[in-house]
Design an enzyme around this catalytic site. Structure first.
Site, PDB file in Angstrom:
ATOM      1  N   HIS A  31       0.829  -1.202   0.000  1.00 53.58           N
ATOM      2  CA  HIS A  31       0.000   0.000   0.000  1.00 53.58           C
ATOM      3  C   HIS A  31       0.868   1.259   0.000  1.00 53.58           C
ATOM      4  O   HIS A  31       1.594   1.515   0.958  1.00 53.58           O
ATOM      5  CB  HIS A  31      -0.889  -0.028   1.239  1.00 53.58           C
ATOM      6  CG  HIS A  31      -1.821   1.126   1.361  1.00 53.58           C
ATOM      7  ND1 HIS A  31      -1.679   2.122   2.301  1.00 53.58           N
ATOM      8  CD2 HIS A  31      -2.936   1.450   0.650  1.00 53.58           C
ATOM      9  CE1 HIS A  31      -2.659   2.988   2.188  1.00 53.58           C
ATOM     10  NE2 HIS A  31      -3.434   2.621   1.192  1.00 53.58           N
ATOM     11  N   HIS A  73      -1.049  10.419  -3.086  1.00 57.36           N
ATOM     12  CA  HIS A  73      -2.313   9.928  -2.535  1.00 57.36           C
ATOM     13  C   HIS A  73      -3.448  10.951  -2.605  1.00 57.36           C
ATOM     14  O   HIS A  73      -4.575  10.613  -2.951  1.00 57.36           O
ATOM     15  CB  HIS A  73      -2.141   9.472  -1.083  1.00 57.36           C
ATOM     16  CG  HIS A  73      -3.434   9.032  -0.480  1.00 57.36           C
ATOM     17  ND1 HIS A  73      -4.245   9.862   0.266  1.00 57.36           N
ATOM     18  CD2 HIS A  73      -4.097   7.856  -0.568  1.00 57.36           C
ATOM     19  CE1 HIS A  73      -5.331   9.214   0.626  1.00 57.36           C
ATOM     20  NE2 HIS A  73      -5.274   7.985   0.138  1.00 57.36           N
TER      21      HIS A  73
HETATM   22  O1  G3P Z   1      -6.782   1.831  -2.565  1.00 58.31           O
HETATM   23  C1  G3P Z   1      -6.894   1.043  -1.430  1.00 58.31           C
HETATM   24  C2  G3P Z   1      -6.666   1.961  -0.318  1.00 58.31           C
HETATM   25  O2  G3P Z   1      -5.468   2.599  -0.636  1.00 58.31           O
HETATM   26  C3  G3P Z   1      -7.771   2.946  -0.213  1.00 58.31           C
HETATM   27  O3  G3P Z   1      -7.467   3.911   0.647  1.00 58.31           O
HETATM   28  O4  G3P Z   1      -7.139   6.274   0.948  1.00 58.31           O
HETATM   29  O5  G3P Z   1      -5.194   4.754   1.082  1.00 58.31           O
HETATM   30  O6  G3P Z   1      -6.230   5.272  -1.108  1.00 58.31           O
HETATM   31  P1  G3P Z   1      -6.460   5.110   0.354  1.00 58.31           P
HETATM   32 CA    CA Z   2      -5.243   3.865  -2.697  1.00 55.55          CA
END
Ligand code: G3P
Ligand code: CA
Length: 350
Positions: A27, A69
């Protein structure tokens, strides 16, 4: 740098394999260890051998795609110091108001909030020290070239997992970010469901457009993932004129909702507690109906976001490994997003 290299080599030597059955998705890279979405965080993640590495994607003023992000620059860079008069009325610095050349001059650090005195305070105090080392914002193409280059030199087949960030906002600003992302994916050989890519978005209207119009028009057919939010997060907005209201996600939490999602997507990305209820205890894990609805609809399930930082362990778990145990072995998800890909890889190896 020596320490970083040591970690990378140690990780390479100690983990054994990629995971065909249940996925590890890095992530924002190895964002538990290095500032999110920097190429360093992606190289470190690569060395941990996840199955996929995630890219959140936004567009610049001059139509370049960058890996970031937020559609704002101010949470992870020195933009407020460097361009103090470029904030919008809400005080935020929007990536879409800056050229790529300008964005490339910004320094990236760990995510931070401003305290009452206006001082930057790291969101995760135990992570990489703020303003240490020298990181910049990569383009989507640069990041794909890094991952594909490492696939070439190391011989693994690690995939990419781009998320189109706030397409509703880009549309409102007159930019077709989805078309641009698909063009880049196609240029780099990601074209079919066999290619190692999942394309994700929180915006169901845009994902359906991608499925129904853009992919067929571009002779592409890649896997799509519908991310799920709660309506009051304001993750997706719907414009009527200049007024934006939150998109209502409620319909997705039903059997029929999952069947509808399955008509345009291959999988869902729910928030962890949407699958395992926070009322669970270690001896009584309550799996929410959404999981069963998704399975019955034939959807893959990739929840987010598994973090090992202090205070981020689910209330029903005693450790990060407890969370992995429940999600991989009891809920039986197909994969999960984690800031600590090394820990999930080691868990699955065991
Ligand atoms: O894309 C999966 C997860 O990353 C969603 O949350 O806010 O970290 O993009 P975010
Ligand atoms: Ca994401």
């Amino acid at each position: 740098m020596k320490k970083l290299l040591h970690i990378v080599l140690l990780t390479l030597l100690t983990s054994t394999s990629l995971h065909a059955e249940q996925l590890v998705i890095a992530h924002r890279g190895a964002s538990g260890y290095l500032p999110e979405h920097t190429l360093a965080a992606k190289a470190l993640a690569y060395a941990m051998k996840p199955d996929y590495i995630e890219q959140d994607v936004v567009m610049t003023k001059d139509d370049h795609l960058v890996v970031l992000h937020d559609h704002y620059l101010d949470r992870v860079t020195d933009v407020a110091e460097r361009f103090p008069d470029r904030a919008r009325q809400d005080g935020r610095f929007y990536a879409i108001d800056f050229t790529l050349a300008e964005i490339k001059t910004l320094r990236v650090t760990e995510g931070f909030n401003l305290d009452e005195q206006g001082q930057a305070v790291a969101v995760f105090p135990s992570r990489f020290p703020m303003w240490h080392a020298d990181f910049t914002i990569p383009t989507l193409a640069e990041e794909i070239e890094l991952i594909q280059g490492l696939n070439h030199t190391l011989g693994y087949d690690i995939g990419i997992y781009p998320e189109i960030k706030a397409p509703w906002f880009h549309r409102h600003e007159g930019k077709d970010i989805s078309k641009a992302v698909l063009n880049t994916l196609k240029n780099y050989g990601y074209q079919t469901k066999k290619d190692k890519v999942y394309l994700q978005s929180f915006d169901p209207i845009e994902l359906k457009r991608i499925h129904d119009q853009l992919l067929p028009n571009m002779n592409m057919d890649i896997r799509l993932v519908q991310l799920i939010a709660h309506t009051d997060w304001n993750e997706t907005m719907v414009y009527q004129g200049q007024t934006a209201t939150p998109y209502d996600y409620q319909w997705m939490f039903s059997e029929d909702g999952m069947k509808k999602v399955a008509q345009y997507a291959d999988g869902i990305g729910p928030w962890m507690p949407m699958l395992v209820d926070n009322s669970s205890t270690k001896s009584n894990i309550v799996i929410n109906p959404l999981m069963h609805y998704a399975r019955d609809a034939g959807l893959e399930v990739h929840p987010y976001t598994f973090r090992a930082d202090p205070g981020r362990i689910a209330p029903w778990a005693e450790s990060f490994d407890d969370m992995l145990e429940v999600f991989y072995h009891q809920v039986k998800v197909d994969g999960l997003f984690t800031d600590f890909p090394d820990k999930a890889v080691k868990f699955l190896d065991r």
